[in-house]
Design an enzyme around this catalytic site. Structure first.
Site, PDB file in Angstrom:
ATOM      1  N   SER A 158      26.771  55.384   4.411  1.00 30.86           N
ATOM      2  CA  SER A 158      26.908  56.536   5.516  1.00 30.86           C
ATOM      3  C   SER A 158      25.642  56.462   6.581  1.00 30.86           C
ATOM      4  O   SER A 158      24.535  56.843   6.078  1.00 30.86           O
ATOM      5  CB  SER A 158      26.861  57.840   4.928  1.00 30.86           C
TER       6      SER A 158
HETATM    7  N1  GSH Z   1      27.503  66.052  11.837  1.00 27.82           N
HETATM    8  C1  GSH Z   1      27.182  65.234  10.595  1.00 27.82           C
HETATM    9  C2  GSH Z   1      28.215  64.233  10.481  1.00 27.82           C
HETATM   10  C3  GSH Z   1      27.897  63.195   9.307  1.00 27.82           C
HETATM   11  C4  GSH Z   1      29.131  62.253   8.952  1.00 27.82           C
HETATM   12  O1  GSH Z   1      29.991  62.240   9.831  1.00 27.82           O
HETATM   13  N2  GSH Z   1      29.090  61.849   7.863  1.00 27.82           N
HETATM   14  C5  GSH Z   1      30.323  61.161   7.278  1.00 27.82           C
HETATM   15  C6  GSH Z   1      29.791  59.699   6.576  1.00 27.82           C
HETATM   16  S1  GSH Z   1      28.856  58.596   7.520  1.00 27.82           S
HETATM   17  C7  GSH Z   1      31.221  61.889   6.282  1.00 27.82           C
HETATM   18  O2  GSH Z   1      30.947  61.907   5.263  1.00 27.82           O
HETATM   19  N3  GSH Z   1      32.072  62.705   6.910  1.00 27.82           N
HETATM   20  C8  GSH Z   1      32.926  63.661   6.246  1.00 27.82           C
HETATM   21  C9  GSH Z   1      33.455  64.787   7.359  1.00 27.82           C
HETATM   22  O3  GSH Z   1      32.919  64.683   8.478  1.00 27.82           O
HETATM   23  O4  GSH Z   1      34.224  65.554   6.908  1.00 27.82           O
HETATM   24  C10 GSH Z   1      25.879  64.504  11.123  1.00 27.82           C
HETATM   25  O5  GSH Z   1      25.292  64.714  12.323  1.00 27.82           O
HETATM   26  O6  GSH Z   1      25.232  64.006  10.093  1.00 27.82           O
END
Ligand code: GSH
Length: 239
Positions: free
Chosen positions: A29
């Protein structure tokens, strides 16, 4: 014996009264890289003790029915530009790999996660550097971190010797390593995780979950510390 007692006391004193935070993470990720670096920088500024817990994002997705955000076409387009913006904001040398779909959906992260789990079990003092080295390899250099040679290179960057790396390679195949990775993944799911990064703040023994690298102002509010942006000190090491 006296030295041992002194070291034990020093460790106990250094963690006494610190706010306990777990970072459940998967190096697959890219957003988690931003959260990881930020927490590592704040270790020196906030009264916190961070425990790094490698987990398998695919296992979390499977258990919760969630799916990688890149599978929704408009989200994939959005993430392409958002990740670049975030990389600048967090000062992390992220570069989109040539084929992120193949990296995430075909190759996955079982192997790099077993590598990190084995390091955590055998040489935990190298876990932070090894995790960073894997993120740089996969999400900056576009390398395939499921390959033994790439893992070995990352391990060497993290300060592990050839001998230690051989032991890690062997340990990756042990049932205990597989069980530990599953245990951390299950733990995250029990806390309510649905993605990575999952940050758990243990507030008087009650776990509070924060999802994402964009939750730091809220995390700071909840733990009673000051959010000073992604680089709390200009002398923080640059990647
Ligand atoms: N808004 C979060 C997004 C994080 C994200 O999208 N993580 C992904 C993996 S890269 C995930 O596990 N998403 C699951 C989801 O959005 O439900 C950030 O800025 O960190």
């Amino acid at each position: 014996m006296e030295i041992f007692a002194k070291r034990l006391m020093a460790t106990a004193t250094s963690t006494l009264g610190k706010k306990k935070i777990d970072l459940f993470y998967d190096v697959l990720s890219p957003y988690t890289w931003f959260a990881f670096e930020t927490l590592m920088r704040y270790k020196n500024h906030w009264n916190i003790e961070v425990t790094l817990k490698p987990m398998l994002l695919a296992g979390v997705n499977q258990a919760t029915g969630n799916k990688p955000p890149g599978l929704v076409p408009n989200k994939a387009i959005y993430m392409n530009s958002d990740l670049a913006r975030c990389a600048t904001y967090f000062n992390v040398p992220f570069k989109m790999p040539e084929d992120p779909f193949e990296m995430i959906m075909v190759k996955g992260s079982l192997i790099p996660n077993r590598f990190l789990t084995a390091i955590d079990m055998l040489y935990p003092e190298h876990l932070e550097a090894a995790s960073r080295a894997l993120w740089i390899s996969g999400w900056s250099r576009g390398e395939d971190f499921t390959q033994p040679a790439i893992l070995a290179k990352a391990g060497q960057t993290a300060g592990l010797s050839k001998d230690q790396l051989l032991k890690i390679q062997e340990h990756m195949t042990h049932q205990a390593t597989k069980d530990r990775l599953r245990a951390y993944t299950d733990q995250a799911i029990q806390y309510g995780a649905f993605g990575s990064p999952t940050i758990i703040y243990h507030k008087n023994g009650s776990p509070q979950l924060f999802f994402g690298s964009d939750r730091f102002p809220i995390l700071a509010q909840e733990i009673g510390e000051e959010w000073r942006g992604p680089q709390p000190n200009s002398t923080d090491s640059k990647l």
